[in-house]
Design an enzyme around this catalytic site. Structure first.
Site, short mmCIF file in Angstrom:
data_model
loop_
_atom_site.label_atom_id
_atom_site.label_comp_id
_atom_site.label_asym_id
_atom_site.label_seq_id
_atom_site.Cartn_x
_atom_site.Cartn_y
_atom_site.Cartn_z
N GLY A 235 -17.01 -2.74 4.62
CA GLY A 235 -17.22 -3.87 3.73
C GLY A 235 -17.92 -3.56 2.43
O GLY A 235 -17.94 -4.40 1.54
N GLU A 277 -19.33 2.12 9.23
CA GLU A 277 -17.90 2.44 9.44
C GLU A 277 -17.19 2.21 8.14
O GLU A 277 -16.26 1.40 8.06
CB GLU A 277 -17.28 1.46 10.46
CG GLU A 277 -17.61 1.65 11.89
CD GLU A 277 -17.02 0.52 12.76
OE1 GLU A 277 -16.53 -0.50 12.24
OE2 GLU A 277 -17.05 0.68 13.97
N GLY A 279 -14.80 2.65 4.93
CA GLY A 279 -13.52 3.25 4.58
C GLY A 279 -13.34 3.26 3.08
O GLY A 279 -13.39 4.30 2.42
N ARG A 280 -13.20 2.08 2.52
CA ARG A 280 -12.95 1.92 1.08
C ARG A 280 -13.99 2.66 0.23
O ARG A 280 -13.65 3.36 -0.72
CB ARG A 280 -13.00 0.43 0.74
CG ARG A 280 -12.44 0.06 -0.61
CD ARG A 280 -12.65 -1.43 -0.90
NE ARG A 280 -12.28 -2.27 0.22
CZ ARG A 280 -11.05 -2.74 0.41
NH1 ARG A 280 -10.09 -2.47 -0.45
NH2 ARG A 280 -10.77 -3.49 1.47
N ARG A 315 -1.30 -2.96 -2.14
CA ARG A 315 -2.34 -3.95 -2.41
C ARG A 315 -1.99 -4.93 -3.53
O ARG A 315 -2.23 -6.13 -3.38
CB ARG A 315 -3.69 -3.27 -2.67
CG ARG A 315 -4.18 -2.46 -1.45
CD ARG A 315 -5.58 -1.88 -1.63
NE ARG A 315 -6.59 -2.90 -1.59
CZ ARG A 315 -7.17 -3.45 -2.63
NH1 ARG A 315 -6.87 -3.04 -3.85
NH2 ARG A 315 -8.05 -4.40 -2.49
N TYR A 319 -1.98 -8.57 -2.03
CA TYR A 319 -3.15 -9.40 -2.31
C TYR A 319 -3.24 -9.79 -3.79
O TYR A 319 -4.24 -10.39 -4.19
CB TYR A 319 -4.45 -8.65 -1.99
CG TYR A 319 -4.54 -7.97 -0.66
CD1 TYR A 319 -4.56 -8.72 0.52
CD2 TYR A 319 -4.66 -6.59 -0.57
CE1 TYR A 319 -4.69 -8.07 1.75
CE2 TYR A 319 -4.80 -5.95 0.65
CZ TYR A 319 -4.81 -6.69 1.81
OH TYR A 319 -4.95 -6.06 3.01
N CYS A 346 13.58 -4.46 -4.26
CA CYS A 346 14.27 -5.72 -4.53
C CYS A 346 13.36 -6.87 -4.11
O CYS A 346 13.69 -7.68 -3.22
CB CYS A 346 15.59 -5.76 -3.77
SG CYS A 346 16.63 -4.36 -4.17
N GLU A 347 12.20 -6.90 -4.70
CA GLU A 347 11.17 -7.91 -4.42
C GLU A 347 10.44 -8.11 -5.73
O GLU A 347 9.95 -7.14 -6.32
CB GLU A 347 10.14 -7.37 -3.41
CG GLU A 347 10.59 -7.32 -1.97
CD GLU A 347 10.56 -8.68 -1.31
OE1 GLU A 347 9.93 -9.61 -1.85
OE2 GLU A 347 11.19 -8.80 -0.25
C1 LIG Z 1 -11.14 -1.78 8.17
C2 LIG Z 1 -12.34 -1.60 8.99
C3 LIG Z 1 -13.43 -0.86 8.49
C4 LIG Z 1 -13.47 -0.29 7.11
O1 LIG Z 1 -13.46 -1.29 6.16
P1 LIG Z 1 -13.65 -0.93 4.61
O2 LIG Z 1 -13.56 -2.25 3.94
O3 LIG Z 1 -12.57 0.01 4.23
O4 LIG Z 1 -15.00 -0.31 4.46
C5 LIG Z 1 -14.51 -0.67 9.33
N1 LIG Z 1 -14.53 -1.19 10.59
C6 LIG Z 1 -13.51 -1.90 11.09
C7 LIG Z 1 -13.59 -2.42 12.47
C8 LIG Z 1 -12.40 -2.15 10.30
O5 LIG Z 1 -11.39 -2.88 10.80
#
Ligand SMILES: *Cc1c(COP(=O)(O)O)cnc(C)c1O
Length: 435
Positions: A235, A277, A279-280, A315, A319, A346-347
């Site tokens: 997040g 956790e 990611g982004r 994305r 979104y 084709c979108e």
């Molecule tokens: C997608 C996800 C993340 C990573 O989210 P980011 O927004 O990329 O930081 C972490 N934990 C869970 C359970 C997720 O589904």
């Protein structure tokens, strides 16, 4: 104020021209140095917590070379599917270094997570008995995902809407679930929540931490469960737009520390580990989708047609997300022209940018689409029979390494292997040429 644009591509036109001698566009390219410097800053920001660990959210960029870089920097992996578990294990991220945060989980996925010794984060109270049935008995350590319902707000800003999200246990279920798990012999507990996505504020994690730390204290006091870790999940966002202020990870780590000192330490819970956790935040800014302008079209609007399309980066189509664009070699030219930058699906939502002011752009120009290092390639698909691109790594020594080849038609048809049509498309004797 700096008059230079805030977002600068990490590749130049010269470099891309050199790369395309070997690897044609489109491709995603990742910046190893950027990834390493960022993860070091993250770990430094949380170094006050003895058990701190980042479990990289594999779904953001499921490439073994990127995962290995993060592993070298001390990260584990956060997985949510069978193949993500396989990938983490194969990369060498094993056992407790895997967090399995999944939902609506099929039995085989729990089975593999358990077999690998991953820490399992349960998404629902009914999964306690489901998991027990799959495993025969429960592991000694388990985590539960919390969903407080309602809106997640900070001050007057509504950040997200957990009440509408499918994830997690209610508060009452957290208490009930912990008591059930204690009865079944579980010894170490974790709590987890993901309440707002792509936050570009230093206050999200501290506020989330405050809520989870308070819950942890109550759970430990009222149920007697030993809370071993609090998982703040993902997040933390990135500034996709050039006018956004990036998160200050030091301030975020410090905010979480203050909440920890205020809430957990006085409750005698100063040994709780903090997990993330992300990611982004880990890889997002350190990827570009590089694509070439192959057509210009002048109808009711001005279009730049590029050789990438939404299958390479979903994305914007999905979104309406903003991704910054740099026309390589024209970084200092005035943004005097308004374009829609489009792919060939084709979108009509296959547009990387709409009404974007860019320098005057010609056929043959290379474009870097920014912030594709997370939820970019990985959200790719094969609609319209389009193929997935290659992934490249710009290494710390400035060499460029292929870390995933581009798909070929043979890959697209691979699931017809064994069917007659496959042999017709790829006759055995000419299979070399067909590739
Ligand atoms: C997608 C996800 C993340 C990573 O989210 P980011 O927004 O990329 O930081 C972490 N934990 C869970 C359970 C997720 O589904």
């Amino acid at each position: 104020m700096d008059s230079m644009p805030k977002k600068k591509a990490f590749v130049t036109r010269e470099l891309v021209e050199r790369i395309t001698e070997e690897y044609p566009t489109p491709f995603h390219i990742y910046d190893e140095r950027g990834i390493r410097e960022n993860v070091r800053a993250l770990r430094e920001a949380f170094s006050w917590n003895r058990g701190y660990k980042e479990f990289f959210a594999v779904k953001a960029a499921p490439n073994p070379f990127l995962m290995r870089i993060l592993q070298e920097e001390g990260c584990g992996c956060d997985c949510s599917s069978y193949t993500e578990l396989m990938l983490s294990d194969a990369v060498g991220v094993k056992g407790e270094d895997i967090m399995f945060s999944s939902n609506d989980t099929p039995a085989e996925e729990f089975g593999l997570a358990a077999a690998l010794g991953a820490t399992i984060n349960l998404d629902d109270i009914t999964h306690i008995e489901f998991l027990e049935k799959v495993m025969g008995r429960l592991p000694k350590t388990l985590s539960c995902r919390f969903n407080p319902g309602g809106y997640f707000s900070m001050g007057t800003d509504i950040m997200d809407n957990p009440g509408d999200a499918k994830y997690g246990f209610t508060e009452a279920q957290m208490f009930q679930g912990f008591r059930l798990l204690l009865d079944k012999g579980v010894e170490n507990f974790g709590i987890h929540a993901f309440l707002a996505s792509n936050t570009v504020t230093n206050e999200y994690y501290p506020e989330l931490a405050r809520q989870l730390f308070r819950l942890a204290v109550r759970l430990q006091e009222e149920t007697g469960a030993r809370i071993a870790f609090v998982n703040l999940s993902g997040g933390i966002g990135i500034p996709y737009r050039p006018d956004q202020e990036p998160n200050d990870i030091r301030a975020i780590g410090e905010g979480v520390r203050v909440a920890f000192e205020e809430i957990l330490v006085p409750a005698g819970m100063g040994d709780v580990a903090v997990y993330t956790e992300l990611g982004r935040f880990m890889t997002g800014p350190y990827g570009h989708l590089v694509t070439k302008v192959i057509h210009q079209k002048h109808i009711h609007k001005e279009y730049l047609g590029v050789d990438a399309c939404a299958v390479n980066l979903m994305r914007p189509a999905m979104y309406g997300a903003y991704h910054h664009i740099t026309v390589l070699g024209k970084e200092d030219a005035p943004c005097s022209h308004k374009y829609d930058v489009v792919g060939s699906l084709c979108e009509n939502n296959d547009k990387f940018a709409v009404d974007r002011m860019l320098p005057e752009t010609e056929i043959g120009d290379y474009i870097a689409i920014h912030d594709t290092g997370a939820h970019g390639f990985s959200m790719g698909y094969n609609y319209n029979g389009k193929l997935r691109s290659a992934e490249l790594l710009l290494c710390e020594d400035k060499t460029v390494r292929l870390i995933r080849r581009a798909e070929t038609p043979r890959d697209y048809f691979a699931t017809f292997d064994g069917f007659e049509i496959f042999d017709r498309l790829f006759p055995k004797e000419t299979s070399e040429e067909s590739q």
